[in-house]
Design a protein around this motif. Structure first.
Motif, PDB file in Angstrom:
ATOM      1  N   VAL A 670       0.843  -1.198   0.000  1.00 27.79           N
ATOM      2  CA  VAL A 670       0.000   0.000   0.000  1.00 27.79           C
ATOM      3  C   VAL A 670       0.880   1.252   0.000  1.00 27.79           C
ATOM      4  O   VAL A 670       0.606   2.224  -0.715  1.00 27.79           O
ATOM      5  CB  VAL A 670      -0.958   0.004   1.202  1.00 27.79           C
ATOM      6  N   GLY A 671       1.954   1.218   0.796  1.00 23.80           N
ATOM      7  CA  GLY A 671       2.873   2.360   0.797  1.00 23.80           C
ATOM      8  C   GLY A 671       3.496   2.584  -0.559  1.00 23.80           C
ATOM      9  O   GLY A 671       3.615   3.719  -1.030  1.00 23.80           O
ATOM     10  N   PHE A 672       3.895   1.510  -1.208  1.00 21.28           N
ATOM     11  CA  PHE A 672       4.485   1.614  -2.546  1.00 21.28           C
ATOM     12  C   PHE A 672       3.478   2.197  -3.534  1.00 21.28           C
ATOM     13  O   PHE A 672       3.793   3.134  -4.280  1.00 21.28           O
ATOM     14  CB  PHE A 672       4.929   0.228  -3.009  1.00 21.28           C
ATOM     15  N   ASP A 673       2.267   1.654  -3.546  1.00 27.78           N
ATOM     16  CA  ASP A 673       1.276   2.126  -4.512  1.00 27.78           C
ATOM     17  C   ASP A 673       0.833   3.553  -4.207  1.00 27.78           C
ATOM     18  O   ASP A 673       0.519   4.321  -5.123  1.00 27.78           O
ATOM     19  CB  ASP A 673       0.077   1.175  -4.538  1.00 27.78           C
ATOM     20  N   TYR A 674       0.813   3.918  -2.929  1.00 28.86           N
ATOM     21  CA  TYR A 674       0.525   5.309  -2.585  1.00 28.86           C
ATOM     22  C   TYR A 674       1.612   6.217  -3.162  1.00 28.86           C
ATOM     23  O   TYR A 674       1.319   7.265  -3.753  1.00 28.86           O
ATOM     24  CB  TYR A 674       0.450   5.475  -1.064  1.00 28.86           C
ATOM     25  N   GLY A 675       2.873   5.808  -3.005  1.00 27.97           N
ATOM     26  CA  GLY A 675       3.964   6.594  -3.580  1.00 27.97           C
ATOM     27  C   GLY A 675       3.881   6.654  -5.090  1.00 27.97           C
ATOM     28  O   GLY A 675       4.141   7.695  -5.703  1.00 27.97           O
ATOM     29  N   TYR A 676       3.510   5.545  -5.708  1.00 27.50           N
ATOM     30  CA  TYR A 676       3.369   5.510  -7.164  1.00 27.50           C
ATOM     31  C   TYR A 676       2.313   6.520  -7.610  1.00 27.50           C
ATOM     32  O   TYR A 676       2.519   7.290  -8.558  1.00 27.50           O
ATOM     33  CB  TYR A 676       2.987   4.110  -7.622  1.00 27.50           C
ATOM     34  N   ALA A 677       1.173   6.527  -6.912  1.00 26.26           N
ATOM     35  CA  ALA A 677       0.103   7.472  -7.257  1.00 26.26           C
ATOM     36  C   ALA A 677       0.534   8.909  -7.015  1.00 26.26           C
ATOM     37  O   ALA A 677       0.116   9.829  -7.726  1.00 26.26           O
ATOM     38  CB  ALA A 677      -1.158   7.148  -6.453  1.00 26.26           C
ATOM     39  N   MET A 678       1.382   9.116  -6.017  1.00 29.54           N
ATOM     40  CA  MET A 678       1.868  10.460  -5.717  1.00 29.54           C
ATOM     41  C   MET A 678       2.715  11.007  -6.864  1.00 29.54           C
ATOM     42  O   MET A 678       2.687  12.200  -7.169  1.00 29.54           O
ATOM     43  CB  MET A 678       2.698  10.428  -4.428  1.00 29.54           C
ATOM     44  N   ALA A 679       3.445  10.111  -7.511  1.00 25.60           N
ATOM     45  CA  ALA A 679       4.297  10.536  -8.631  1.00 25.60           C
ATOM     46  C   ALA A 679       3.583  10.463  -9.968  1.00 25.60           C
ATOM     47  O   ALA A 679       4.144  10.883 -10.981  1.00 25.60           O
ATOM     48  CB  ALA A 679       5.553   9.663  -8.677  1.00 25.60           C
ATOM     49  N   SER A 680       2.344   9.946  -9.977  1.00 28.87           N
ATOM     50  CA  SER A 680       1.659   9.662 -11.247  1.00 28.87           C
ATOM     51  C   SER A 680       0.194  10.079 -11.189  1.00 28.87           C
ATOM     52  O   SER A 680      -0.703   9.238 -11.154  1.00 28.87           O
ATOM     53  CB  SER A 680       1.747   8.157 -11.552  1.00 28.87           C
ATOM     54  N   PRO A 681      -0.078  11.372 -11.170  1.00 23.09           N
ATOM     55  CA  PRO A 681      -1.471  11.807 -11.033  1.00 23.09           C
ATOM     56  C   PRO A 681      -2.366  11.410 -12.202  1.00 23.09           C
ATOM     57  O   PRO A 681      -3.586  11.394 -12.051  1.00 23.09           O
ATOM     58  CB  PRO A 681      -1.363  13.334 -10.908  1.00 23.09           C
TER      59      PRO A 681
END
Length: 938
Positions: A670-681
């Motif tokens: 979840v932390g990884f995917d949250y970070g991914y979404a943060m970099a990929s709006p």
């Protein structure tokens, strides 16, 4: 010639090298030679006190070719013993280093004394060909030992001999042999290291003087982190790195922000003064949690974008976010080129050993869906965690022993030796860029004060802090060294310190003229054009319609398998059914809602990433986003045929639809995917729980980032969480997605929470997530039994022409007849609908609340006003009274306090384990909905 001449001294260099190869990688040696060397090793045993001894060294061994007995000469035997000594330094030299600046190292047995290898002082002047292995050529034993001590037992201790890839081991050994693990910097480089050390020391001294007793979590005792990070950025830019993403906890963060990331000291001083923020849209956070993004021009003229992610007090949480941000940047900006984006995670010694998420992140390092091409891990090792001694903080020898999970090299470095620190991190950078793997730096220092500057550390570590109190800082130690070398004179450091302090004084004076603190930007370059919005904007209708022709194209792509490949009969039937649903029956189920939502977004230029346990087919075998060729297990993603080509995700392609089965992790993923979404709006980033309540393993991510990041750090994030939810009698852990926990976290405008009941609504909800010019986390309680329920279907016209509906009124009810209005959400609606049909009740309207936050209050009030003859307003839920959405309704809807409640009674467990007991309770709740005289016993 003697038939055994191959063992003569003239050939010992060859045999020494072969024996060295055998010691490191036995299987790489030809079997007969392996047996030969095993015979030699057989004589080596370990005594009861741990000392290596030689029990009658075997001088007679079997010939490796013909098996005949061979008498080994004493000189050859000693060559082999020297090789064994070299191997001992390589494998255990790190245990005998000078890496601890403030106390003696623990003692380990056996030592590396030559007697433990059956060598004597009389051998020290003997020349051995084994020196060839180290790149020394034939050398005396004394020269060999001096070299080994410089390489393996000085200020840097390296662990690497557990690595199983010969090319990595060889690379490391060649590096070590070339420079003897000793730095070789020119005068300008040494002055630069001193400059960065001075900034680190002077900054902390300045804060200590100006803000007495305030928490700052100083870097004192680990100041060499600053020249280390500076060196990595400078060299990484030269090696082609374009983006640098870093995560760290609070210790040393303020110094890092100022002296590495270029955040103005003035802004930090303003934050120390506790001033409010210029903008009212967020509440902010403590100064040592804030993030920053800036563009830095290196000394060689290269530009590099550098980011330090905001972090909560849950120390290691940010590591997962950093990895996700890194992967997002690699995927979208650099076409999966991992060398273009470098992640660095700075750990504390107690945290890296004690926090389980570190292990989860490490296990993700080489997985297809999560790899970032290697991370540099730096541990600021204080040798104490809050007040806990390291001996109470871990069972392992080192705090970095988690590195061995992925066979990553570890360098233990004395933090007082600034050149060794810089040398070690550059070695680590080279390794990462060469092999795309993690590497760990254990920076052994100390913590000058307590956990924060108001603590008294002598309460718990009196001896350690007595030593620390008289210990010189790394700058002063290094400046003395440079003076001795003639690089600087006595006034050089004083001038450096005065100039830097003057700049800080100027910034401090300027900060006190500021009335408010400026907003700290983080990755604003990724978020241009996106608005911060309030609840009113979140409730506005969004156009999510799609042209029927586009919808048909997507449907065609996901309902047609490649004709030249062989698939399982069930897969063929399933894909054919998709075609029938869309093109013949016009009755689309949940899986089609998902696939069509993803496909239409892809057609409109967005992209999609989904990960989680078993998401490729779906836990309940409904999605089948990936289908496998029967005879080869080749993976086919039909959604990636929309553009006309099939993408093979195993080849690291840049397909627009990416789906990955995750490791069995929630917190880390979840932390990884949250970070991914943060970099990929512009990516619809989805994490799916295997069952909804499994997300409780990621509760820290949910509490610290998903629900609070916009308030704390002004961060938007569009992560979608799929949480399967619904009571079907499967027991306590497979029923509830624990919606009450998410709803309790809802406030103002921080996220969307939905529990939708139709495929069309799911389709439009997912499309809405991307079609707005803002991003909010979206929590969706998804179905299980409804995935194939005959009534859970929608028409393609509802997909093409509809919109998301936060409330679904009862379209079958005759308004004048309705005496009871029942509000509910999710799967329970279909249970109530079935009961109503069985009883033939036309006086009861079933109204579904599809979006639980923001709650559609206006629509609810309109429904209440519509059914004027109703005298019984019910809230019905299958969850216990203390769970589900009831308490949320009470908080957000004034009228709810007058609702009659039908639910299970209060329970500690979400559901009964017995299916019989579940059924009784479930039926009782349903009956109470239709008959207000029935009460569920409390």
């Amino acid at each position: 010639m003697d038939k055994y001449s191959f063992l003569n001294a003239a050939h010992t260099a060859y045999f020494a090298d072969l024996y060295d190869q055998y010691l490191q990688f036995p299987d790489s040696v030809e079997p007969s030679w392996r047996a030969f060397f095993q015979g030699f090793d057989f004589g080596l045993e370990t005594s009861g006190n741990g000392q290596v001894v030689v029990d009658q060294p075997q001088k007679v061994l079997n010939h490796p070719q013909n098996g005949e007995p061979v008498q080994m000469s004493e000189s050859v035997l000693k060559e082999f013993r020297v090789v064994k000594l070299i191997d001992g330094y390589r494998t255990r030299g790190h245990l005998f280093t000078k890496t601890n600046p403030v106390r003696e190292r623990r003692k380990y047995r056996p030592t590396l004394d030559i007697e433990n290898f059956d060598l004597q002082e009389s051998d020290l002047d003997t020349v051995f060909n084994a020196g060839e292995i180290l790149g020394l050529g034939p050398s005396t034993l004394k020269q060999i030992i001096e070299h080994l001590r410089r390489v393996y037992c000085d200020s840097i201790g390296i662990e690497y001999m557990y690595i199983r890839k010969p090319e990595e081991v060889k690379w490391i050994q060649e590096k070590l042999n070339i420079n003897e693990n000793q730095p070789a910097f020119n005068e300008e480089q040494k002055k630069h290291i001193l400059k960065k050390l001075n900034e680190a020391v002077s900054f902390e001294n300045f804060l200590h003087t100006k803000y007495v007793g305030q928490k700052r979590f100083s870097l004192e005792g680990g100041e060499s982190l600053i020249p280390a990070l500076d060196a990595i950025i400078e060299k990484a830019a030269d090696l082609g790195v374009k983006d640098f993403v870093m995560g760290m906890a609070h210790r040393g963060r303020l110094s890092t922000l100022t002296n590495i990331f270029g955040k103005s000291a003035k802004d930090i001083f303003t934050e120390f003064d506790g001033k409010d923020y210029e903008e009212d849209i967020f509440d902010g956070d403590v100064k040592y949690h804030l993030g920053w993004t800036s563009c830095r021009t290196t000394d060689s003229g290269k530009e590099i974008n550098i980011n330090i992610a905001p972090n909560p007090s849950h120390l290691e949480t940010v590591g997962a976010v950093v990895e996700g941000i890194t992967r997002g940047k690699q995927d979208r900006h650099y076409n999966n080129k991992t060398k273009a984006v470098l992640p660095i995670i700075v750990h504390g010694d107690a945290a890296i050993a004690g926090q389980g998420i570190v292990y989860e992140i490490v296990q993700m390092a080489q997985l297809e869906g999560y790899t970032t091409g290697g991370t540099i891990h730096i541990v600021v090792n204080n040798q104490v965690g809050f007040t806990t001694n390291y001996l109470d903080g871990r069972s392992s020898t080192y705090c970095t022993d988690v590195a061995k999970v992925t066979l990553s090299p570890v360098l233990h470095v004395n933090a007082d030796d600034a050149e060794a620190v810089v040398h070690a991190v550059l070695f680590a950078l080279d390794f990462r860029m060469t092999f795309g793997k993690d590497v760990f730096i254990d920076l052994l220092g100390y913590r000058k004060y307590g956990h924060n500057e108001g603590d008294e550390p002598r309460f718990t570590q009196p001896k350690l802090y007595k030593a620390i109190s008289t210990h010189e800082n790394p700058r002063d130690i290094y400046s003395k060294k440079l003076k001795e070398e003639g690089v600087i004179d006595d006034s050089y450091v004083q001038k450096l310190e005065e100039e830097y302090k003057a700049k800080l004084e100027e910034d401090l004076e300027s900060s006190r003229k500021e009335e408010k603190t400026r907003v700290t930007p983080f990755m604003q370059d990724e978020w241009q054009g996106f608005d911060h919005v309030d609840e009113s904007r979140m409730m506005e209708d969004v156009d999510t319609t799609i042209d029927m022709q586009v919808l048909s194209e997507v449907a065609e792509a996901v309902s047609k398998l490649p004709e030249d490949k062989k698939f399982l009969r069930k897969i063929k039937k399933l894909v054919e059914l998709r075609h029938t649903m869309f093109f013949e029956n016009n009755s689309l189920d949940w899986s089609m809602a998902e696939l069509l939502a993803y496909g239409t977004l892809l057609k409109e230029g967005y992209y999609v990433r989904m990960s989680g346990q078993d998401v490729e087919r779906g836990t309940f075998s409904h999605r089948h986003a990936v289908v496998k060729v029967e005879d080869s297990e080749e993976e086919i993603i039909l959604l990636n045929q929309i553009q006309g080509t099939i993408c093979d995700t195993k080849e690291g392609s840049s397909c627009d639809f990416k789906v990955y089965n995750s490791l069995l992790s929630e917190y880390g993923v979840v932390g990884f995917d949250y970070g991914y979404a943060m970099a990929s709006p512009n990516c619809l980033t989805i994490w799916e729980a295997q069952f909804g309540d499994f997300s409780n393993g990621a509760q820290i991510m949910i509490d610290q980032y998903i629900s609070a990041a916009e308030d704390k750090w002004k961060l938007q994030n569009g992560l979608v969480m799929f949480l399967p939810h619904g009571y079907e009698g499967q027991g306590a852990e497979h029923s509830s997605g624990r919606m009450e926990r998410y709803l309790q976290l809802c406030a103002k405008d921080n996220m969307f929470v939905a529990d939708v009941t139709t495929p069309a609504n799911m389709f439009h909800l997912l499309r809405r997530q991307m079609k707005v010019n803002y991003r909010k986390p979206l929590i969706i309680f998804t179905p299980k039994s409804l995935l194939r329920h005959p009534k859970v279907v929608s028409t393609k016209e509802e997909f093409a022409n509809g919109t998301f509906q936060p409330l679904l009124d009862d379209t079958t009810a005759t308004v004048e007849k309705v005496k009871s209005v029942v509000f509910c959400t999710g799967k329970f609606y279909y249970d109530l609908l079935e009961h109503r049909e069985e009883k033939g009740r036309d006086d009861l309207a079933l109204v579904r609340i599809e979006q639980l936050f923001p709650l559609p209050q206006r629509q609810i009030k309109e429904v209440l006003a519509k059914y004027k003859n109703a005298d019984d307003i019910v809230w019905a839920q299958e969850e216990p009274r203390n769970m589900g959405a009831y308490s949320h309704l009470l908080l957000h809807l004034e009228e709810a306090k007058n609702f009659r409640v039908s639910s299970r009674k209060f329970y500690g467990s979400p559901a009964a384990g017995s299916s019989v007991r579940f059924k009784k309770r479930h039926e009782k709740v349903i009956e109470s909905v239709f008959d207000k005289t029935i009460e569920v016993a409390y």
